[in-house]
Structure formats: C-alpha cells, structure tokens
Design a protein around this motif. Structure first.
Motif, PDB file in Angstrom:
ATOM      1  N   PRO A 147       0.807  -1.232   0.000  1.00  0.00           N
ATOM      2  CA  PRO A 147       0.000   0.000   0.000  1.00  0.00           C
ATOM      3  C   PRO A 147       0.834   1.274   0.000  1.00  0.00           C
ATOM      4  O   PRO A 147       0.387   2.303  -0.524  1.00  0.00           O
ATOM      5  CB  PRO A 147      -0.817  -0.132   1.286  1.00  0.00           C
ATOM      6  CG  PRO A 147      -0.934  -1.599   1.508  1.00  0.00           C
ATOM      7  CD  PRO A 147       0.380  -2.168   1.056  1.00  0.00           C
ATOM      8  N   THR A 148       2.035   1.243   0.557  1.00  0.00           N
ATOM      9  CA  THR A 148       2.869   2.448   0.599  1.00  0.00           C
ATOM     10  C   THR A 148       3.331   2.887  -0.780  1.00  0.00           C
ATOM     11  O   THR A 148       3.764   4.026  -0.954  1.00  0.00           O
ATOM     12  CB  THR A 148       4.107   2.198   1.473  1.00  0.00           C
ATOM     13  OG1 THR A 148       4.748   0.989   1.050  1.00  0.00           O
ATOM     14  CG2 THR A 148       3.728   2.072   2.938  1.00  0.00           C
ATOM     15  N   TYR A 151       3.603 -10.023   2.932  1.00  0.00           N
ATOM     16  CA  TYR A 151       3.986  -9.297   4.136  1.00  0.00           C
ATOM     17  C   TYR A 151       4.565 -10.175   5.232  1.00  0.00           C
ATOM     18  O   TYR A 151       5.147  -9.673   6.196  1.00  0.00           O
ATOM     19  CB  TYR A 151       2.785  -8.522   4.697  1.00  0.00           C
ATOM     20  CG  TYR A 151       1.720  -9.372   5.350  1.00  0.00           C
ATOM     21  CD1 TYR A 151       1.780  -9.682   6.708  1.00  0.00           C
ATOM     22  CD2 TYR A 151       0.651  -9.858   4.618  1.00  0.00           C
ATOM     23  CE1 TYR A 151       0.806 -10.468   7.306  1.00  0.00           C
ATOM     24  CE2 TYR A 151      -0.325 -10.625   5.210  1.00  0.00           C
ATOM     25  CZ  TYR A 151      -0.250 -10.933   6.545  1.00  0.00           C
ATOM     26  OH  TYR A 151      -1.217 -11.716   7.132  1.00  0.00           O
ATOM     27  N   LEU A 168      -1.312  -9.822   1.569  1.00  0.00           N
ATOM     28  CA  LEU A 168      -2.375  -8.846   1.784  1.00  0.00           C
ATOM     29  C   LEU A 168      -2.892  -8.421   0.413  1.00  0.00           C
ATOM     30  O   LEU A 168      -2.153  -7.861  -0.396  1.00  0.00           O
ATOM     31  CB  LEU A 168      -1.844  -7.634   2.550  1.00  0.00           C
ATOM     32  CG  LEU A 168      -2.898  -6.618   3.009  1.00  0.00           C
ATOM     33  CD1 LEU A 168      -3.773  -7.214   4.106  1.00  0.00           C
ATOM     34  CD2 LEU A 168      -2.226  -5.345   3.523  1.00  0.00           C
ATOM     35  N   THR A 175      -5.256  -5.989  -1.532  1.00  0.00           N
ATOM     36  CA  THR A 175      -5.842  -4.671  -1.252  1.00  0.00           C
ATOM     37  C   THR A 175      -6.415  -4.053  -2.520  1.00  0.00           C
ATOM     38  O   THR A 175      -5.762  -4.049  -3.574  1.00  0.00           O
ATOM     39  CB  THR A 175      -4.778  -3.717  -0.677  1.00  0.00           C
ATOM     40  OG1 THR A 175      -4.136  -4.334   0.443  1.00  0.00           O
ATOM     41  CG2 THR A 175      -5.418  -2.418  -0.220  1.00  0.00           C
ATOM     42  N   LEU A 194      -5.338  -4.541  11.416  1.00  0.00           N
ATOM     43  CA  LEU A 194      -4.792  -3.251  11.819  1.00  0.00           C
ATOM     44  C   LEU A 194      -3.311  -3.348  12.145  1.00  0.00           C
ATOM     45  O   LEU A 194      -2.544  -2.413  11.894  1.00  0.00           O
ATOM     46  CB  LEU A 194      -5.564  -2.704  13.019  1.00  0.00           C
ATOM     47  CG  LEU A 194      -6.966  -2.167  12.722  1.00  0.00           C
ATOM     48  CD1 LEU A 194      -7.670  -1.790  14.023  1.00  0.00           C
ATOM     49  CD2 LEU A 194      -6.897  -0.964  11.779  1.00  0.00           C
ATOM     50  N   TRP A 240      -1.610  -3.020   8.884  1.00  0.00           N
ATOM     51  CA  TRP A 240      -1.694  -1.664   8.351  1.00  0.00           C
ATOM     52  C   TRP A 240      -0.890  -0.660   9.181  1.00  0.00           C
ATOM     53  O   TRP A 240      -0.427   0.354   8.659  1.00  0.00           O
ATOM     54  CB  TRP A 240      -3.157  -1.212   8.265  1.00  0.00           C
ATOM     55  CG  TRP A 240      -3.786  -1.691   6.996  1.00  0.00           C
ATOM     56  CD1 TRP A 240      -4.497  -2.828   6.811  1.00  0.00           C
ATOM     57  CD2 TRP A 240      -3.713  -1.060   5.716  1.00  0.00           C
ATOM     58  NE1 TRP A 240      -4.889  -2.945   5.508  1.00  0.00           N
ATOM     59  CE2 TRP A 240      -4.423  -1.873   4.808  1.00  0.00           C
ATOM     60  CE3 TRP A 240      -3.125   0.113   5.258  1.00  0.00           C
ATOM     61  CZ2 TRP A 240      -4.557  -1.554   3.464  1.00  0.00           C
ATOM     62  CZ3 TRP A 240      -3.259   0.444   3.917  1.00  0.00           C
ATOM     63  CH2 TRP A 240      -3.970  -0.379   3.037  1.00  0.00           C
ATOM     64  N   ASN A 241      -0.721  -0.950  10.451  1.00  0.00           N
ATOM     65  CA  ASN A 241       0.070  -0.044  11.292  1.00  0.00           C
ATOM     66  C   ASN A 241       1.548  -0.027  10.906  1.00  0.00           C
ATOM     67  O   ASN A 241       2.298   0.842  11.361  1.00  0.00           O
ATOM     68  CB  ASN A 241      -0.083  -0.425  12.766  1.00  0.00           C
ATOM     69  CG  ASN A 241      -1.427  -0.012  13.325  1.00  0.00           C
ATOM     70  OD1 ASN A 241      -2.090   0.889  12.800  1.00  0.00           O
ATOM     71  ND2 ASN A 241      -1.854  -0.669  14.399  1.00  0.00           N
ATOM     72  N   PHE A 282       2.395   0.513   7.935  1.00  0.00           N
ATOM     73  CA  PHE A 282       2.442   1.460   6.817  1.00  0.00           C
ATOM     74  C   PHE A 282       2.168   2.867   7.349  1.00  0.00           C
ATOM     75  O   PHE A 282       1.013   3.261   7.492  1.00  0.00           O
ATOM     76  CB  PHE A 282       1.390   1.112   5.757  1.00  0.00           C
ATOM     77  CG  PHE A 282       1.396  -0.325   5.321  1.00  0.00           C
ATOM     78  CD1 PHE A 282       2.572  -0.958   4.993  1.00  0.00           C
ATOM     79  CD2 PHE A 282       0.207  -1.037   5.235  1.00  0.00           C
ATOM     80  CE1 PHE A 282       2.573  -2.286   4.576  1.00  0.00           C
ATOM     81  CE2 PHE A 282       0.194  -2.349   4.821  1.00  0.00           C
ATOM     82  CZ  PHE A 282       1.382  -2.983   4.497  1.00  0.00           C
ATOM     83  N   LYS A 313      -6.158   3.224   5.638  1.00  0.00           N
ATOM     84  CA  LYS A 313      -6.538   1.823   5.456  1.00  0.00           C
ATOM     85  C   LYS A 313      -7.537   1.695   4.316  1.00  0.00           C
ATOM     86  O   LYS A 313      -8.472   2.464   4.194  1.00  0.00           O
ATOM     87  CB  LYS A 313      -7.130   1.260   6.746  1.00  0.00           C
ATOM     88  CG  LYS A 313      -7.451  -0.229   6.670  1.00  0.00           C
ATOM     89  CD  LYS A 313      -8.011  -0.723   7.974  1.00  0.00           C
ATOM     90  CE  LYS A 313      -8.337  -2.207   7.886  1.00  0.00           C
ATOM     91  NZ  LYS A 313      -9.343  -2.506   6.848  1.00  0.00           N
ATOM     92  N   GLN A 314      -7.312   0.673   3.487  1.00  0.00           N
ATOM     93  CA  GLN A 314      -8.181   0.389   2.348  1.00  0.00           C
ATOM     94  C   GLN A 314      -8.827  -0.993   2.543  1.00  0.00           C
ATOM     95  O   GLN A 314      -8.336  -1.817   3.323  1.00  0.00           O
ATOM     96  CB  GLN A 314      -7.374   0.400   1.048  1.00  0.00           C
ATOM     97  CG  GLN A 314      -6.617   1.682   0.772  1.00  0.00           C
ATOM     98  CD  GLN A 314      -7.531   2.834   0.414  1.00  0.00           C
ATOM     99  OE1 GLN A 314      -8.740   2.669   0.227  1.00  0.00           O
ATOM    100  NE2 GLN A 314      -6.965   4.039   0.328  1.00  0.00           N
ATOM    101  N   CYS A 317      -9.365  -4.707   2.307  1.00  0.00           N
ATOM    102  CA  CYS A 317      -8.324  -5.693   2.057  1.00  0.00           C
ATOM    103  C   CYS A 317      -8.731  -7.052   2.615  1.00  0.00           C
ATOM    104  O   CYS A 317      -9.703  -7.179   3.357  1.00  0.00           O
ATOM    105  CB  CYS A 317      -7.000  -5.246   2.670  1.00  0.00           C
ATOM    106  SG  CYS A 317      -7.071  -5.045   4.467  1.00  0.00           S
TER     107      CYS A 317
END
Length: 208
Positions: A41-42, A57, A89, A91, A152, A155-156, A158, A163-164, A166
C-alpha cells in the motif's frame, strides 16, 4: 524441487491468476493488466492507476513438516526442504478516474470482491500448473479469517497510509531445498540368534 526463487515465482503466479480473471482481453473487463501489481500500500499514490495490490507481508513455518525424514542420495543424507506458508495482503484501491468519490468507492469494493472470487475459484493449484521452482507440491490458497486487530497490525506498519478494503491470504506449502549434505555409511545387517536349553526355566532366563 523447491528453489530460493520460490517466493518470487509464487507472487508472479498469483498476480498472473488475478490478471487472467480480472484483466483479460474482453471489452467488459474491470481492469487492465498493469492495474494489478505486487505492490505494498505504501507504493500507491492518490493518483495512481493501480487498482489491486498483492503484497507478501509475512512468511511462517508450515505446521506438521518438522518431522520429515532426510532423503538418501548417492551415499549422502540430504536435509529435508524448508516448508513455509506465504502470507499475502490483497488490497483494492480507489479508482482515480471515477466520476465521483461514491462511484470510486463502489468500484473499489467490487474489484475486491472479484479478486476474492478469483482466488476462491482457484484455491487448489496442481503441480503441473506451477513453475518447477515451487516444487512438486499441490498449492493451497486460503483466506485467513483475520480479526480486525490482526488487519490493523499489518496496516500499522504502513505509516501515513489510510486503510483500504483488504483481505489476508495464506498460500503454501512453499518448499525451499537445503544445500546441506552429510556423507554416511549404512549399518551392515547382522544375524543375531538367541538359544536356550531345555533345562532353562523362566527363573533361569530372567533376573529377578
């Protein structure tokens, strides 16, 4: 057998699977092939054209494989391959070219559903469908029923990324061969016989 390039080949295989299902040559396809990428996502900017990301991941050991016996080959004992699960992941990202924000969100949700359908329909991949680097194992694609805390936690990692929608997936086994070989000699068979005389009773044969 498994190769150190197994994760690279596995990710490429999964991305190709998604592209075939969501971005073939039909006029009504949702996505173009270049909109499905193996990116975290980044790496997706607000104006990016990428609509679906598949990000490796984490990697974990596969349960039940630690007791595999070494293979024997040409007088050498070969350590069993490392058996792993790959955690991805999946997304969906908003459509930057949508008419409005509401349409972009609806499109985003539908793309995620289509991608999950594609992985569900191909949850078992036979060895003849995979590159040689993935070994001769049947691959299983399983949706990980992560709770909100697990998602979460991912996502944390990133920073500054919203958050999208996923979903998490576990794919395996991914086999990586060992290069460790140990020379050994087989134990020779021996003929061992026990004899007893007729005078021997149970008390003569066994110590109290």
């Amino acid at each position: 057998m498994g190769s150190p390039t197994a994760f690279k080949e596995l990710t490429s295989l999964l991305v190709d699977l998604l592209r075939v299902r969501l971005a073939s040559t039909e006029d009504d396809d949702w996505l173009d092939a270049h909109q499905i990428q193996p990116l975290p996502p980044t790496a997706i900017e607000d104006d990016s054209n990428v609509r679906l990301g598949l990000y490796l991941y984490d990697v974990s050991g596969q349960s039940g494989r630690s007791s595999d016996s070494p293979a024997i080959e040409s007088g050498h004992k070969i350590r069993p391959p490392l058996a792993l699960d790959a955690h991805y992941l999946l997304t969906a990202f908003p459509n930057a070219n949508a008419e409005n924000e509401t349409t972009a969100i609806y499109d985003q949700h539908e793309v995620l559903g289509l991608a999950m359908q594609a992985l569900y329909d191909n949850s078992i991949i036979e060895p003849e469908q995979t590159p040689n680097s993935l070994g001769e194992q049947q691959l299983t694609i399983a949706h990980e029923g992560q709770d909100s805390t697990d998602v979460l936690d991912v996502w944390n990692t990133f920073p500054d990324v919203p958050k999208q929608p996923c979903a998490g997936y576990r794919v395996g086994p991914v086999m990586i061969d060992s290069t460790q070989k140990t020379a050994f000699e087989r134990v020779s068979d021996r003929d061992v016989r026990l004899e007893s005389t007729e005078d021997d009773g149970p008390e003569d044969r066994f110590q109290p």
